[in-house]
Motif scaffolding. Structure first.
Motif, short mmCIF file in Angstrom:
data_model
loop_
_atom_site.label_atom_id
_atom_site.label_comp_id
_atom_site.label_asym_id
_atom_site.label_seq_id
_atom_site.Cartn_x
_atom_site.Cartn_y
_atom_site.Cartn_z
N SER A 1 0.86 -1.19 0.00
CA SER A 1 0.00 0.00 0.00
C SER A 1 0.88 1.23 0.00
O SER A 1 1.98 1.24 0.58
N VAL A 2 0.43 2.28 -0.69
CA VAL A 2 1.11 3.57 -0.71
C VAL A 2 0.10 4.61 -0.25
O VAL A 2 -0.89 4.87 -0.94
N PHE A 3 0.35 5.17 0.92
CA PHE A 3 -0.62 6.11 1.49
C PHE A 3 0.11 7.02 2.49
O PHE A 3 0.69 6.53 3.46
N VAL A 4 0.10 8.33 2.22
CA VAL A 4 0.69 9.29 3.16
C VAL A 4 -0.39 9.60 4.20
O VAL A 4 -1.39 10.24 3.90
N ASN A 5 -0.17 9.08 5.40
CA ASN A 5 -1.21 9.12 6.43
C ASN A 5 -1.20 10.45 7.19
O ASN A 5 -0.28 10.73 7.96
N PRO A 6 -2.26 11.28 7.00
CA PRO A 6 -2.22 12.62 7.61
C PRO A 6 -2.24 12.61 9.14
O PRO A 6 -1.70 13.51 9.77
N THR A 7 -2.83 11.57 9.75
CA THR A 7 -3.01 11.63 11.21
C THR A 7 -1.75 11.31 12.00
O THR A 7 -1.73 11.46 13.22
N GLN A 8 -0.66 10.88 11.32
CA GLN A 8 0.55 10.60 12.08
C GLN A 8 1.56 11.74 12.00
O GLN A 8 2.66 11.64 12.52
N PHE A 9 1.17 12.83 11.34
CA PHE A 9 2.03 14.01 11.28
C PHE A 9 1.53 15.03 12.31
O PHE A 9 0.38 15.48 12.24
N ASN A 10 2.39 15.39 13.27
CA ASN A 10 1.97 16.45 14.19
C ASN A 10 2.51 17.80 13.73
O ASN A 10 2.31 18.81 14.37
N ASN A 11 3.19 17.79 12.57
CA ASN A 11 3.69 19.02 11.97
C ASN A 11 3.11 19.11 10.56
O ASN A 11 3.48 18.33 9.68
N LEU A 12 2.18 20.04 10.34
CA LEU A 12 1.49 20.12 9.05
C LEU A 12 2.44 20.44 7.90
O LEU A 12 2.25 19.97 6.78
N GLU A 13 3.47 21.23 8.20
CA GLU A 13 4.46 21.57 7.17
C GLU A 13 5.19 20.31 6.71
O GLU A 13 5.46 20.12 5.52
#
Length: 271
Positions: free
Chosen positions: A45-57
Motif C-alpha cells: 500500500s502507498v498512502f501518506v497518512n495525515p493523522t501521524q504528522f503532528n507538523n502540518l508543514e
C-alpha cells in the motif's frame, strides 16, 4: 482490492503485506523481497497518512512520487499495489482513534511527537482489516513503531504475523529513509555520522556505564553539524530506558537528530 482479495482467499493463497507512505527506496524493496519469499501474493500500500504528522508543514513537504513508486514496485515483482485516497481510509474525516500500547507509546518518539502513534495505529489497523494478510513486514529503522504494531496485534488478537526486517543502509551507513531525499548536499555528507556514533556507543558501552555512554554520544554530536534531539538506551521489549543492564537483556540505542530542518532517526542493538 476487495475483489482481488476474495479471489486469493478462495484459492487459499498466502498474502504478504507491506504498508508504505511512498517515496520508495531500496529499504522498502527489502521488505517486498522478504514478503515474496514467504507468501504466494504480495500487496504493497502507498498512502501518506495525515493523522501521524503532528507538523502540518512536514505533511505538506513529504515527498510524493506515485508514478516512480509504481514503476519500482512493478520491477520488484509486487503482485498488487493499493493507492487509496484519504476519503477511502477515513470516510468520517481524518481523525485518529486513541490506543493503549502498554506504555510503548510514551517513550522516545511518543514524547516528541504527541499523537503520532495513535495515527499509526489507526491507519495500520484499518489496512489490516481491509487486506487481512497472513504476514505484514516492517523495517527495524522505525523500531518503536514496529514494537507498537506488534503490541496492537497482540492486544486486538489480529490473526497475522508481524515480520521485522533489518535496517537497510547506504554504503556510508546512513539508514535509508524517504526523508533523505530532502537533505542538502552538506547534510548528506554529515548524516552518516549518526550511524558512526551509534557504532562508537556500542563499543564504548562494553567498558562504561549507560549514563557515560549517553554523555559520550552527546559530546560526539556536539562535534558535528547535526542537532541531537535525543539519545535513549532502552530495553528492546518495553522500550523503557535502562540504567543497568541485566544478564540476557536485549538493549538498543535510539537516536533522533536534525540534519538542517530534516529529522532523522536511527537505532542499533548494543549487545
Amino acid at each position: 482490492m476487495q475483489s482481488v482479495l476474495s479471489e486469493l482467499k478462495a484459492k487459499n493463497k498466502t498474502i504478504g503485506f507491506v504498508p508504505t507512505m511512498g517515496a520508495l527506496h531500496a529499504g522498502h524493496i527489502s521488505l517486498v523481497e522478504e514478503s515474496k519469499k514467504q507468501n504466494d501474493f504480495t500487496i504493497v500500500s502507498v498512502f501518506v497518512n495525515p493523522t501521524q504528522f503532528n507538523n502540518l508543514e512536514d505533511l505538506e513537504k513529504y515527498p510524493r512520487t506515485e508514478q516512480a513508486d509504481a514503476a519500482l514496485l512493478e520491477d520488484a515483482g509486487v503482485d498488487a499495489v493499493f493507492f487509496p485516497s484519504v476519503e477511502v481510509m477515513y470516510p468520517n474525516g481524518a481523525e485518529s482513534n486513541s490506543y493503549d500500547f502498554n506504555g510503548l507509546e510514551n517513550q522516545m518518539e511518543g514524547k516528541f511527537r504527541p499523537g503520532h502513534f495513535d495515527g499509526v495505529g489507526t491507519i495500520v489497523k484499518r489496512f489490516f482489516e481491509i487486506v487481512q494478510p497472513d504476514h505484514a513486514y516492517f523495517g527495524e529503522k522505525d523500531f518503536q513503531q514496529l514494537r507498537i504494531i506488534q503490541q496492537m496485534v497482540e492486544n486486538y488478537k489480529i490473526p497475522l504475523e508481524i515480520v521485522p526486517v533489518e535496517i537497510k543502509r547506504d554504503e556510508n551507513g546512513l539508514a535509508m529513509s524517504s526523508r533523505n531525499k530532502r537533505l542538502t548536499e552538506e547534510m548528506l555528507e554529515e548524516s552518516p555520522k549518526i550511524y558512526q556514533i551509534l557504532l562508537k556507543a556500542k563499543d564504548f558501552l562494553q567498558n562504561n556505564s549507560v549514563e557515560a555512554t549517553k554523555k559520550m554520544v552527546e559530546e560526539e554530536f556536539a562535534k558535528t553539524k547535526l542537532e541531537l534531539e535525543y539519545i535513549e538506551i532502552a530495553d528492546e521489549k518495553t522500550l523503557e530506558s535502562v540504567t543497568n543492564i541485566e544478564p540476557n537483556q536485549k538493549i538498543r540505542a535510539f537516536i533522533a537528530a536534525f540534519a538542517g530542518d530534516i529529522r532523522l532517526i536511527d537505532n542499533l542493538r548494543l549487545n
